[in-house]
Design a protein around this motif. Structure first.
Motif, PDB file in Angstrom:
ATOM      1  N   SER A 201       0.773  -1.270  -0.002  1.00 25.42           N
ATOM      2  CA  SER A 201       0.004   0.089  -0.183  1.00 25.42           C
ATOM      3  C   SER A 201       0.997   1.254   0.054  1.00 25.42           C
ATOM      4  O   SER A 201       0.533   2.231  -0.660  1.00 25.42           O
ATOM      5  CB  SER A 201      -1.096   0.031   1.171  1.00 25.42           C
ATOM      6  N   TYR A 202       1.860   1.138   0.411  1.00 27.11           N
ATOM      7  CA  TYR A 202       2.623   2.459   0.854  1.00 27.11           C
ATOM      8  C   TYR A 202       4.204   2.486  -0.041  1.00 27.11           C
ATOM      9  O   TYR A 202       5.039   3.153   0.323  1.00 27.11           O
ATOM     10  CB  TYR A 202       3.070   2.732   2.230  1.00 27.11           C
ATOM     11  N   GLY A 203       4.303   1.384  -0.675  1.00 27.18           N
ATOM     12  CA  GLY A 203       5.560   1.198  -1.706  1.00 27.18           C
ATOM     13  C   GLY A 203       5.493   2.221  -2.652  1.00 27.18           C
ATOM     14  O   GLY A 203       4.582   2.499  -3.091  1.00 27.18           O
TER      15      GLY A 203
ATOM     16  N   PRO B 228       7.439  -1.558  -7.313  1.00 31.49           N
ATOM     17  CA  PRO B 228       7.113  -2.975  -7.370  1.00 31.49           C
ATOM     18  C   PRO B 228       7.771  -3.799  -6.195  1.00 31.49           C
ATOM     19  O   PRO B 228       9.147  -3.667  -5.966  1.00 31.49           O
ATOM     20  CB  PRO B 228       7.122  -3.498  -8.572  1.00 31.49           C
ATOM     21  N   LEU B 229       7.054  -4.331  -5.422  1.00 29.13           N
ATOM     22  CA  LEU B 229       7.458  -5.473  -4.349  1.00 29.13           C
ATOM     23  C   LEU B 229       7.378  -6.834  -5.026  1.00 29.13           C
ATOM     24  O   LEU B 229       6.382  -7.458  -5.331  1.00 29.13           O
ATOM     25  CB  LEU B 229       6.396  -5.346  -3.216  1.00 29.13           C
TER      26      LEU B 229
ATOM     27  N   PRO C 101       3.086  -0.764  -6.644  1.00 28.02           N
ATOM     28  CA  PRO C 101       2.935   0.041  -5.467  1.00 28.02           C
ATOM     29  C   PRO C 101       1.351   0.719  -5.409  1.00 28.02           C
ATOM     30  O   PRO C 101       0.477   0.577  -6.343  1.00 28.02           O
ATOM     31  CB  PRO C 101       3.602   1.251  -6.073  1.00 28.02           C
ATOM     32  N   GLY C 102       0.965   0.621  -4.236  1.00 24.12           N
ATOM     33  CA  GLY C 102      -0.368   0.989  -3.871  1.00 24.12           C
ATOM     34  C   GLY C 102      -1.294   0.033  -3.982  1.00 24.12           C
ATOM     35  O   GLY C 102      -2.650   0.238  -3.538  1.00 24.12           O
ATOM     36  N   ARG C 103      -0.809  -1.432  -4.143  1.00 22.70           N
ATOM     37  CA  ARG C 103      -1.857  -2.428  -4.102  1.00 22.70           C
ATOM     38  C   ARG C 103      -1.873  -3.477  -3.337  1.00 22.70           C
ATOM     39  O   ARG C 103      -0.854  -3.529  -2.582  1.00 22.70           O
ATOM     40  CB  ARG C 103      -1.771  -2.857  -5.639  1.00 22.70           C
ATOM     41  N   ASP C 104      -2.688  -4.423  -3.259  1.00 29.38           N
ATOM     42  CA  ASP C 104      -2.771  -5.993  -2.186  1.00 29.38           C
ATOM     43  C   ASP C 104      -2.753  -6.910  -3.509  1.00 29.38           C
ATOM     44  O   ASP C 104      -3.047  -6.617  -4.547  1.00 29.38           O
ATOM     45  CB  ASP C 104      -3.888  -5.649  -1.380  1.00 29.38           C
ATOM     46  N   LEU C 105      -2.474  -7.924  -2.785  1.00 25.76           N
ATOM     47  CA  LEU C 105      -2.290  -9.245  -3.495  1.00 25.76           C
ATOM     48  C   LEU C 105      -2.817 -10.349  -2.818  1.00 25.76           C
ATOM     49  O   LEU C 105      -2.234 -10.563  -1.490  1.00 25.76           O
ATOM     50  CB  LEU C 105      -1.111  -9.543  -4.249  1.00 25.76           C
ATOM     51  N   VAL C 106      -3.855 -11.142  -2.922  1.00 22.11           N
ATOM     52  CA  VAL C 106      -4.179 -12.397  -2.307  1.00 22.11           C
ATOM     53  C   VAL C 106      -3.673 -13.738  -3.049  1.00 22.11           C
ATOM     54  O   VAL C 106      -3.628 -13.820  -4.212  1.00 22.11           O
ATOM     55  CB  VAL C 106      -5.724 -12.410  -2.370  1.00 22.11           C
TER      56      VAL C 106
END
Length: 422
Positions: A87-89, A92-93, A129-134
């Motif tokens: 969320s605060y990156g 890209p993670l 950046p700014g995203r989530d992943l399931v």
């Protein structure tokens, strides 16, 4: 033309859901499993460690390191999945690989229980950046109140980490790829924070009434005052009550110490009205939210805490209007809202109390109890107050800082919850 526009909007909706790891539960009787949040935490931007909060690794992030995090699920199921947040990156993670297993205490995992976690069928994943992943579903059967370990391996540099700053649990770090090590020996470093991991979700429960209760708020919800590693937060006690009564409800803790309704903070998270959708409504299976907020808005002008950032004096009307905004957002999603009155503040051993602030607290609490906007009320104030002077906390229920509940206080709050109201 209308059909073409409709098709484009539908495609955009699908792509957005996939990018975020669609948080909405599948309809019962429809295709796919029904998911509920069995554990969760609220995410914050990276911030340096401090004397009171302890060290953390959020500013430097990770590189060629494994991070093992221990969580306790409220309810069990036949399958689980994990939710990761960038969320605060600002970049890209890259998650190289991940595993989940049963905790054997500290950083240890029960041998033979480690399962590989995949994302779209692959071991690794990249989160924008700014995203989530399931993650994909993993067939590890879990039991109510069981502790799990989630281990993430980062081969490259992550940059500053999206994390949860204060926990009463311990996370561990080891050099290199240590995803399946049952022993905790390689994990020699530890902190009291969670990194990138924002949820554990389960499916496979038989009850059609299953759902998630999210506790949303400040340090009282987050667990300041609870014994580290003992699962003594209010939400832990509530989960134990629900499990003992065989209620098919999971509990997620979305509290952030120092959080406010009306103003963002460099250290204490986005304002509650700004983070409500992500931390509450976008989780799967949410049926009820419990809201305890306003104490830090009232006390911030007295604190002289640079971590608060902007600290204006607030009125009862401003706090009540913000509560109403949260209630409307919950009701728009079909989520029941339970208002928690603000805890007694006069006994704090650090500057948070003022006579004017006490008038604001009393007015807000009266509105929560009698205003009729909330679907139900959890009277934290009366559960904790000293009968001899209700502006003070009961001596046996307060932590050594004179403000937050201790174990007995958290037990009193959980005992005050009307389970039928959930």
């Amino acid at each position: 033309m209308l059909a073409a526009v409709t098709a484009v909007l539908a495609a955009l909706a699908v792509s957005t859901a996939v990018a975020h790891g669609d948080a909405r539960p599948q309809l019962r009787g429809g295709k796919g499993p029904v998911w509920t949040g069995a554990w969760g935490t609220a995410m914050q931007r990276s911030v340096a460690g401090s004397e009171d909060r302890g060290p953390n690794w959020s500013r430097q992030g990770f590189a060629d390191q494994s991070v093992r995090q221990v969580v306790r699920v409220a309810n069990g199921g036949s399958a689980l999945r994990i939710r990761l947040s960038n969320s605060y990156g600002t970049t890209p993670l890259r998650i190289t690989a991940a595993t989940v297993g049963r905790s054997a205490g500290d950083a240890q995992v029960w041998p033979g229980t480690v399962r590989k976690v995949t994302f779209g069928g692959r071991r690794g994943a990249t989160i924008a950046p700014g995203r989530d992943l399931v993650s994909d579903a993993e067939g590890l059967r879990t039991s109510p109140l069981e502790k799990l370990t989630v281990t993430l391996y980062f081969a490259g540099r992550t940059g500053p980490a999206t994390f949860h700053r204060f926990t009463t649990a311990t996370s561990y770090r080891a050099p290199g790829r240590r995803l399946s090590d049952p022993a905790g020996d390689p994990f020699k470093e530890s902190t009291n924070a969670w990194y990138f991991l924002s949820g554990v979700e389960v499916s496979g429960a038989a009850s059609p009434r299953r759902g998630t209760v999210v506790a949303f708020g400040d340090s009282l919800i987050d667990g300041t005052g609870a014994t580290p590693g003992a699962d003594h937060r209010f939400t832990d006690k509530l989960a134990e009550r629900l499990a003992a009564d065989r209620r098919p409800l999971d509990v997620v803790n979305a509290g952030i110490g120092g959080n406010r309704l009306l103003n963002d903070s460099p250290c204490y998270g986005d304002k509650a009205t700004g983070r409500f959708r992500r931390d509450v409504l976008d989780r799967p299976g949410v049926r009820t939210v419990i809201i305890h907020l306003g104490a830090n808005d009232i006390g911030a002008p007295k604190m002289a805490d640079p971590c608060m950032g902007t600290a204006p004096h607030v009125t009862a009307r401003q706090i009540i209007d913000a509560h109403k905004q949260l209630i409307r957002a919950a009701h728009a999603r079909g989520v029941k809202a339970v208002g928690a009155t603000i805890l007694p503040m006069k006994g704090a051993l650090f500057p948070v109390y003022s006579e004017q602030g006490e008038k604001v607290r009393a007015a807000v609490n009266h509105w929560i109890r009698a205003g009729g906007a909330y679907d139900a009320v959890l009277d934290v104030d009366r559960a904790l107050a000293d009968p001899a002077d209700p502006t003070l906390p009961r001596p046996g229920y307060v932590f050594r800082d004179g403000l937050h509940p201790n174990e007995a206080g958290f037990h009193a709050i959980a005992s005050a919850v009307d389970l039928d109201a959930l």
